[in-house]
Write a protein that holds these residues in place. Structure first.
Motif, PDB file in Angstrom:
ATOM      1  N   GLU A  46       0.846  -1.193   0.000  1.00 45.94           N
ATOM      2  CA  GLU A  46       0.000   0.000   0.000  1.00 45.94           C
ATOM      3  C   GLU A  46       0.880   1.242   0.000  1.00 45.94           C
ATOM      4  O   GLU A  46       1.706   1.423   0.895  1.00 45.94           O
ATOM      5  CB  GLU A  46      -0.877   0.017   1.253  1.00 45.94           C
ATOM      6  N   LEU A  47       0.715   2.095  -1.000  1.00 39.51           N
ATOM      7  CA  LEU A  47       1.470   3.341  -1.071  1.00 39.51           C
ATOM      8  C   LEU A  47       0.741   4.409  -0.265  1.00 39.51           C
ATOM      9  O   LEU A  47      -0.486   4.443  -0.234  1.00 39.51           O
ATOM     10  CB  LEU A  47       1.634   3.794  -2.519  1.00 39.51           C
ATOM     11  N   ASN A  48       1.509   5.275   0.405  1.00 45.58           N
ATOM     12  CA  ASN A  48       0.933   6.377   1.171  1.00 45.58           C
ATOM     13  C   ASN A  48       1.955   7.502   1.253  1.00 45.58           C
ATOM     14  O   ASN A  48       2.937   7.497   0.493  1.00 45.58           O
ATOM     15  CB  ASN A  48       0.490   5.891   2.564  1.00 45.58           C
ATOM     16  N   ASP A  49       1.779   8.445   2.148  1.00 49.00           N
ATOM     17  CA  ASP A  49       2.703   9.578   2.258  1.00 49.00           C
ATOM     18  C   ASP A  49       4.108   9.151   2.673  1.00 49.00           C
ATOM     19  O   ASP A  49       5.072   9.862   2.425  1.00 49.00           O
ATOM     20  CB  ASP A  49       2.183  10.604   3.269  1.00 49.00           C
ATOM     21  N   VAL A  51       5.317   5.738   2.210  1.00 47.84           N
ATOM     22  CA  VAL A  51       5.768   4.603   1.397  1.00 47.84           C
ATOM     23  C   VAL A  51       5.518   4.945  -0.058  1.00 47.84           C
ATOM     24  O   VAL A  51       4.369   5.118  -0.472  1.00 47.84           O
ATOM     25  CB  VAL A  51       5.016   3.311   1.783  1.00 47.84           C
ATOM     26  N   GLN A  52       6.594   5.053  -0.843  1.00 52.29           N
ATOM     27  CA  GLN A  52       6.490   5.412  -2.246  1.00 52.29           C
ATOM     28  C   GLN A  52       7.401   4.514  -3.072  1.00 52.29           C
ATOM     29  O   GLN A  52       8.276   3.843  -2.547  1.00 52.29           O
ATOM     30  CB  GLN A  52       6.897   6.881  -2.457  1.00 52.29           C
ATOM     31  N   ILE A  53       7.211   4.525  -4.364  1.00 54.34           N
ATOM     32  CA  ILE A  53       8.025   3.751  -5.292  1.00 54.34           C
ATOM     33  C   ILE A  53       9.380   4.427  -5.445  1.00 54.34           C
ATOM     34  O   ILE A  53       9.464   5.649  -5.608  1.00 54.34           O
ATOM     35  CB  ILE A  53       7.324   3.629  -6.657  1.00 54.34           C
ATOM     36  N   ALA A  54      10.443   3.649  -5.385  1.00 51.68           N
ATOM     37  CA  ALA A  54      11.796   4.172  -5.564  1.00 51.68           C
ATOM     38  C   ALA A  54      12.097   4.276  -7.054  1.00 51.68           C
ATOM     39  O   ALA A  54      11.878   3.336  -7.810  1.00 51.68           O
ATOM     40  CB  ALA A  54      12.813   3.267  -4.892  1.00 51.68           C
ATOM     41  N   CYS A  55      12.581   5.429  -7.468  1.00 49.26           N
ATOM     42  CA  CYS A  55      12.966   5.630  -8.860  1.00 49.26           C
ATOM     43  C   CYS A  55      14.486   5.529  -8.967  1.00 49.26           C
ATOM     44  O   CYS A  55      15.206   5.842  -8.024  1.00 49.26           O
ATOM     45  CB  CYS A  55      12.521   7.003  -9.344  1.00 49.26           C
TER      46      CYS A  55
END
Length: 75
Positions: A46-49, A51-55
């Protein structure tokens, strides 16, 4: 780290189980070269403020001196 496991209300945690580990084919436990793996999890994260996708950058990217950078990982 910068967080405390004693205050879970402020920083709620999530648990995911690893179903499969795919190590880099050239990994060697005697050095740090190719010390990377893919983890296949039991469910979608679950993405939230917090936890985000690493680029990641392109292989030919060359940062400028003193440019801000980000590092991620754990362990």
């Amino acid at each position: 780290g910068a967080h405390s496991i004693k205050n879970l209300e402020e920083y709620p945690s999530r648990k995911y189980h690893v179903q499969k580990v795919i190590k880099h084919p050239d990994y060697d436990k005697n050095n740090i070269l190719y010390d990377i793996a893919l983890l296949i999890l039991d469910k979608q994260i679950e993405l939230n403020d917090f936890v985000q996708i690493a680029c990641y950058s392109k292989s030919n990217y060359k940062p400028k001196p003193y440019q801000d950078a980000f590092i991620l990982g754990w362990g």
